[in-house]
Design a protein around this motif. Structure first.
Motif, PDB file in Angstrom:
ATOM      1  N   PHE A   1      17.628  24.237  69.668  1.00  0.00           N
ATOM      2  CA  PHE A   1      16.544  23.266  69.708  1.00  0.00           C
ATOM      3  C   PHE A   1      15.180  23.890  70.035  1.00  0.00           C
ATOM      4  O   PHE A   1      14.184  23.173  70.157  1.00  0.00           O
ATOM      5  CB  PHE A   1      16.831  22.179  70.740  1.00  0.00           C
ATOM      6  CG  PHE A   1      17.983  21.270  70.354  1.00  0.00           C
ATOM      7  CD1 PHE A   1      18.555  21.330  69.100  1.00  0.00           C
ATOM      8  CD2 PHE A   1      18.479  20.338  71.251  1.00  0.00           C
ATOM      9  CE1 PHE A   1      19.620  20.502  68.756  1.00  0.00           C
ATOM     10  CE2 PHE A   1      19.510  19.497  70.920  1.00  0.00           C
ATOM     11  CZ  PHE A   1      20.083  19.579  69.669  1.00  0.00           C
ATOM     12  N   ASP A   2      15.112  25.182  70.169  1.00  0.00           N
ATOM     13  CA  ASP A   2      13.845  25.857  70.440  1.00  0.00           C
ATOM     14  C   ASP A   2      13.079  26.010  69.125  1.00  0.00           C
ATOM     15  O   ASP A   2      13.407  26.848  68.288  1.00  0.00           O
ATOM     16  CB  ASP A   2      14.103  27.223  71.064  1.00  0.00           C
ATOM     17  CG  ASP A   2      12.810  27.957  71.431  1.00  0.00           C
ATOM     18  OD1 ASP A   2      11.725  27.377  71.223  1.00  0.00           O
ATOM     19  OD2 ASP A   2      12.887  29.091  71.915  1.00  0.00           O
ATOM     20  N   THR A   3      12.065  25.160  68.933  1.00  0.00           N
ATOM     21  CA  THR A   3      11.285  25.182  67.683  1.00  0.00           C
ATOM     22  C   THR A   3       9.969  25.936  67.835  1.00  0.00           C
ATOM     23  O   THR A   3       9.140  25.879  66.945  1.00  0.00           O
ATOM     24  CB  THR A   3      11.001  23.748  67.220  1.00  0.00           C
ATOM     25  OG1 THR A   3      10.240  23.066  68.244  1.00  0.00           O
ATOM     26  CG2 THR A   3      12.281  22.994  66.961  1.00  0.00           C
ATOM     27  N   THR A   4       9.789  26.642  68.955  1.00  0.00           N
ATOM     28  CA  THR A   4       8.508  27.306  69.192  1.00  0.00           C
ATOM     29  C   THR A   4       8.245  28.436  68.193  1.00  0.00           C
ATOM     30  O   THR A   4       7.101  28.803  67.961  1.00  0.00           O
ATOM     31  CB  THR A   4       8.455  27.880  70.619  1.00  0.00           C
ATOM     32  OG1 THR A   4       9.569  28.777  70.808  1.00  0.00           O
ATOM     33  CG2 THR A   4       8.508  26.773  71.638  1.00  0.00           C
ATOM     34  N   ALA A   5       9.316  28.970  67.596  1.00  0.00           N
ATOM     35  CA  ALA A   5       9.131  30.057  66.639  1.00  0.00           C
ATOM     36  C   ALA A   5       9.011  29.544  65.210  1.00  0.00           C
ATOM     37  O   ALA A   5       8.858  30.321  64.273  1.00  0.00           O
ATOM     38  CB  ALA A   5      10.302  31.044  66.730  1.00  0.00           C
ATOM     39  N   GLU A   6       9.129  28.217  65.078  1.00  0.00           N
ATOM     40  CA  GLU A   6       9.067  27.664  63.696  1.00  0.00           C
ATOM     41  C   GLU A   6       7.644  27.788  63.141  1.00  0.00           C
ATOM     42  O   GLU A   6       6.680  27.652  63.868  1.00  0.00           O
ATOM     43  CB  GLU A   6       9.494  26.190  63.725  1.00  0.00           C
ATOM     44  CG  GLU A   6      10.965  26.006  64.125  1.00  0.00           C
ATOM     45  CD  GLU A   6      11.919  26.583  63.117  1.00  0.00           C
ATOM     46  OE1 GLU A   6      11.581  26.585  61.926  1.00  0.00           O
ATOM     47  OE2 GLU A   6      13.002  27.039  63.496  1.00  0.00           O
TER      48      GLU A   6
ATOM     49  N   GLY B   1      16.148  21.275  59.866  1.00  0.00           N
ATOM     50  CA  GLY B   1      17.580  21.005  59.807  1.00  0.00           C
ATOM     51  C   GLY B   1      18.160  20.494  61.107  1.00  0.00           C
ATOM     52  O   GLY B   1      19.384  20.484  61.277  1.00  0.00           O
ATOM     53  N   LEU B   2      17.295  20.034  62.028  1.00  0.00           N
ATOM     54  CA  LEU B   2      17.773  19.586  63.334  1.00  0.00           C
ATOM     55  C   LEU B   2      18.019  18.086  63.395  1.00  0.00           C
ATOM     56  O   LEU B   2      18.770  17.622  64.252  1.00  0.00           O
ATOM     57  CB  LEU B   2      16.776  19.994  64.429  1.00  0.00           C
ATOM     58  CG  LEU B   2      16.583  21.500  64.609  1.00  0.00           C
ATOM     59  CD1 LEU B   2      15.554  21.783  65.698  1.00  0.00           C
ATOM     60  CD2 LEU B   2      17.908  22.169  64.947  1.00  0.00           C
TER      61      LEU B   2
ATOM     62  N   TYR C   1      16.981   8.021  62.471  1.00  0.00           N
ATOM     63  CA  TYR C   1      17.237   9.462  62.477  1.00  0.00           C
ATOM     64  C   TYR C   1      18.211   9.792  63.611  1.00  0.00           C
ATOM     65  O   TYR C   1      18.237   9.122  64.643  1.00  0.00           O
ATOM     66  CB  TYR C   1      15.941  10.248  62.677  1.00  0.00           C
ATOM     67  CG  TYR C   1      14.963  10.088  61.538  1.00  0.00           C
ATOM     68  CD1 TYR C   1      14.959  10.993  60.487  1.00  0.00           C
ATOM     69  CD2 TYR C   1      14.074   9.013  61.510  1.00  0.00           C
ATOM     70  CE1 TYR C   1      14.070  10.842  59.423  1.00  0.00           C
ATOM     71  CE2 TYR C   1      13.196   8.856  60.455  1.00  0.00           C
ATOM     72  CZ  TYR C   1      13.193   9.768  59.416  1.00  0.00           C
ATOM     73  OH  TYR C   1      12.324   9.605  58.374  1.00  0.00           O
ATOM     74  N   ARG C   2      18.983  10.836  63.396  1.00  0.00           N
ATOM     75  CA  ARG C   2      19.906  11.312  64.426  1.00  0.00           C
ATOM     76  C   ARG C   2      19.909  12.830  64.412  1.00  0.00           C
ATOM     77  O   ARG C   2      19.449  13.475  63.443  1.00  0.00           O
ATOM     78  CB  ARG C   2      21.324  10.802  64.187  1.00  0.00           C
ATOM     79  CG  ARG C   2      21.949  11.329  62.895  1.00  0.00           C
ATOM     80  CD  ARG C   2      23.385  10.886  62.748  1.00  0.00           C
ATOM     81  NE  ARG C   2      23.955  11.316  61.479  1.00  0.00           N
ATOM     82  CZ  ARG C   2      25.157  11.864  61.332  1.00  0.00           C
ATOM     83  NH1 ARG C   2      25.924  12.073  62.384  1.00  0.00           N
ATOM     84  NH2 ARG C   2      25.604  12.213  60.142  1.00  0.00           N
ATOM     85  N   VAL C   3      20.414  13.412  65.504  1.00  0.00           N
ATOM     86  CA  VAL C   3      20.569  14.869  65.530  1.00  0.00           C
ATOM     87  C   VAL C   3      21.567  15.277  64.456  1.00  0.00           C
ATOM     88  O   VAL C   3      22.617  14.644  64.283  1.00  0.00           O
ATOM     89  CB  VAL C   3      21.062  15.330  66.918  1.00  0.00           C
ATOM     90  CG1 VAL C   3      21.489  16.793  66.880  1.00  0.00           C
ATOM     91  CG2 VAL C   3      19.975  15.131  67.955  1.00  0.00           C
ATOM     92  N   ASN C   4      21.240  16.301  63.706  1.00  0.00           N
ATOM     93  CA  ASN C   4      22.145  16.815  62.683  1.00  0.00           C
ATOM     94  C   ASN C   4      23.332  17.492  63.373  1.00  0.00           C
ATOM     95  O   ASN C   4      23.179  18.552  63.976  1.00  0.00           O
ATOM     96  CB  ASN C   4      21.411  17.836  61.805  1.00  0.00           C
ATOM     97  CG  ASN C   4      22.305  18.411  60.721  1.00  0.00           C
ATOM     98  OD1 ASN C   4      23.454  18.001  60.556  1.00  0.00           O
ATOM     99  ND2 ASN C   4      21.788  19.394  60.000  1.00  0.00           N
TER     100      ASN C   4
END
Length: 379
Positions: free
Chosen positions: A374-379, A43-44, A62-65
């Motif tokens: 924006f921290d996707t490390t936990a995704e 969703g980013l 694409y762009r930032v949501n």
């Protein structure tokens, strides 16, 4: 790291294609595609149109949501609270001002929530969707005691429990920062100090203040009071024996709002505010030149002490009085500073439009919110 780099590029450049993101990050096309797929699923980022005007098939952009997060920023003065709500892409979607002059000082928390809630409603979001709130304030909270310092002129903000009360009422991570410091943040990221690691922002309105940036970071001091130059003793001003008196002190007595109005009256200029007085002095041409020159001498006298100690690369002049004086005032301050100080920093006018404090508060809030969202490390 690649995810965050791609998001930062989208914020900087606007909508980009997979190919362009790959070129800017050095990633292969398959890796860039995987990255965008991951960010889209989180969703980013969102798809937004296609390329046009180039040979070959169109490419998806694409762009930032923008709805991935929201922040609120506030600028507090003795007379009002102005709030702005921005989306995570940085677009301000709603603003609202609450007048506080003459209202009960026990209503500070409700006035803050009123300003934020109304701005959020204008932005089409509920307060519960805010990720961060930053408040710009004409003073400083001591980082050790959480007690407000240097702001006796702002009623209703002196309870030692105020930060806790605001945090509990808002239910959102909250930061309170000196207003001039936030103006410096805005200049560093969007204005005259972009790319500058060491600079001083000098602020002139009703009050005199400064912000110090060293090595790219704000210097706040042990009690949060770095930059409170309004209290600085200077030649030509009476020595103040009680610095607890609001808006008084050596530099303030020389170049603060009351001093500007007095200078204007002596020059035959009638005005209700120091900003109006300086604007009229500029418009009066030769007749207003004496007022501008005397104010420039006073500003340069204070700045000479600052640059002698800090030797900054740059001094940015900001605030309503400086804006009203423009290049006519800046050039005079520069000339007199050259005569008074051995360090010779560049001297620039603020390049910001609108409210610099509010702009800086938005930028500060966005930086913190983006680090979390924006921290996707936990995704």
């Amino acid at each position: 790291m690649n995810d965050r780099a791609a998001l930062d590029l989208l914020l900087e450049h606007g909508p980009l294609s997979r190919t362009r993101i790959g070129e800017l990050t050095g990633l292969s096309k398959p890796t860039a595609s995987q990255l965008l797929g991951r960010l889209e699923a989180a969703g980013l980022v969102v798809a937004t149109g296609t390329t046009a005007g180039r040979p070959g098939p169109s490419a998806q952009l694409y762009r930032v949501n923008p709805d991935a997060g929201h922040v609120a920023a506030l600028d507090v003065t003795p007379d009002r609270i102005t709030a702005a709500v921005a989306d995570i892409a940085g677009d301000v979607r709603g603003e609202h001002t609450v007048t506080t002059k003459g209202r009960r000082t026990t209503r500070t928390v409700s006035q803050v929530t009123e300003a934020i809630d109304t701005a959020a409603a204008a932005a089409g979001v509920d307060r519960s969707r805010l990720n961060r709130v930053v408040i710009g304030f004409p003073g400083a909270f001591d980082p050790v005691t959480n007690v407000l310092r240097y702001a006796g002129h702002v009623p209703g903000w002196h309870s030692p429990d105020l930060l806790d009360e605001l945090g509990a009422a808002l239910g959102v991570p909250l930061t309170v920062e000196n207003d001039v410091n936030l103006a410096a943040v805005a200049e560093q990221r969007l204005g005259a100090a972009v790319g500058c690691e060491d600079f001083v922002l000098f602020w002139a309105e009703e009050g005199i203040g400064a912000a110090v940036v060293l090595g790219g970071r704000l210097h706040r001091g042990a009690t949060g009071g770095a930059g409170e130059v309004g209290y600085m003793p200077l030649p030509g001003a009476p020595v103040l024996h009680n610095v607890s008196r609001a808006n008084t002190g050596g530099f303030q007595e020389l170049a603060g709002g009351e001093a500007v109005l007095k200078l204007a009256r002596q020059g035959g200029i009638k005005a209700r505010t120091p900003q109006e007085a300086i604007a009229k002095a500029v418009a009066d041409g030769q007749d207003g030149a004496a007022v501008l020159d005397e104010l420039a001498v006073r500003m340069a006298t204070g700045l000479a002490s600052v640059v002698a100690v800090l030797d900054p690369q740059l001094v940015v002049l900001s605030g309503g009085v400086v804006t009203a004086g423009g290049e006519e005032l800046r050039s005079r301050v520069e000339r007199h500073l050259r005569e008074l100080a051995i360090p010779q920093p560049a001297l620039r006018l603020s390049e910001l439009t609108g409210n610099p404090v509010l702009v800086g508060a938005v930028q500060r809030a966005l930086a913190a919110a983006r680090d979390e969202i924006f921290d996707t490390t936990a995704e």
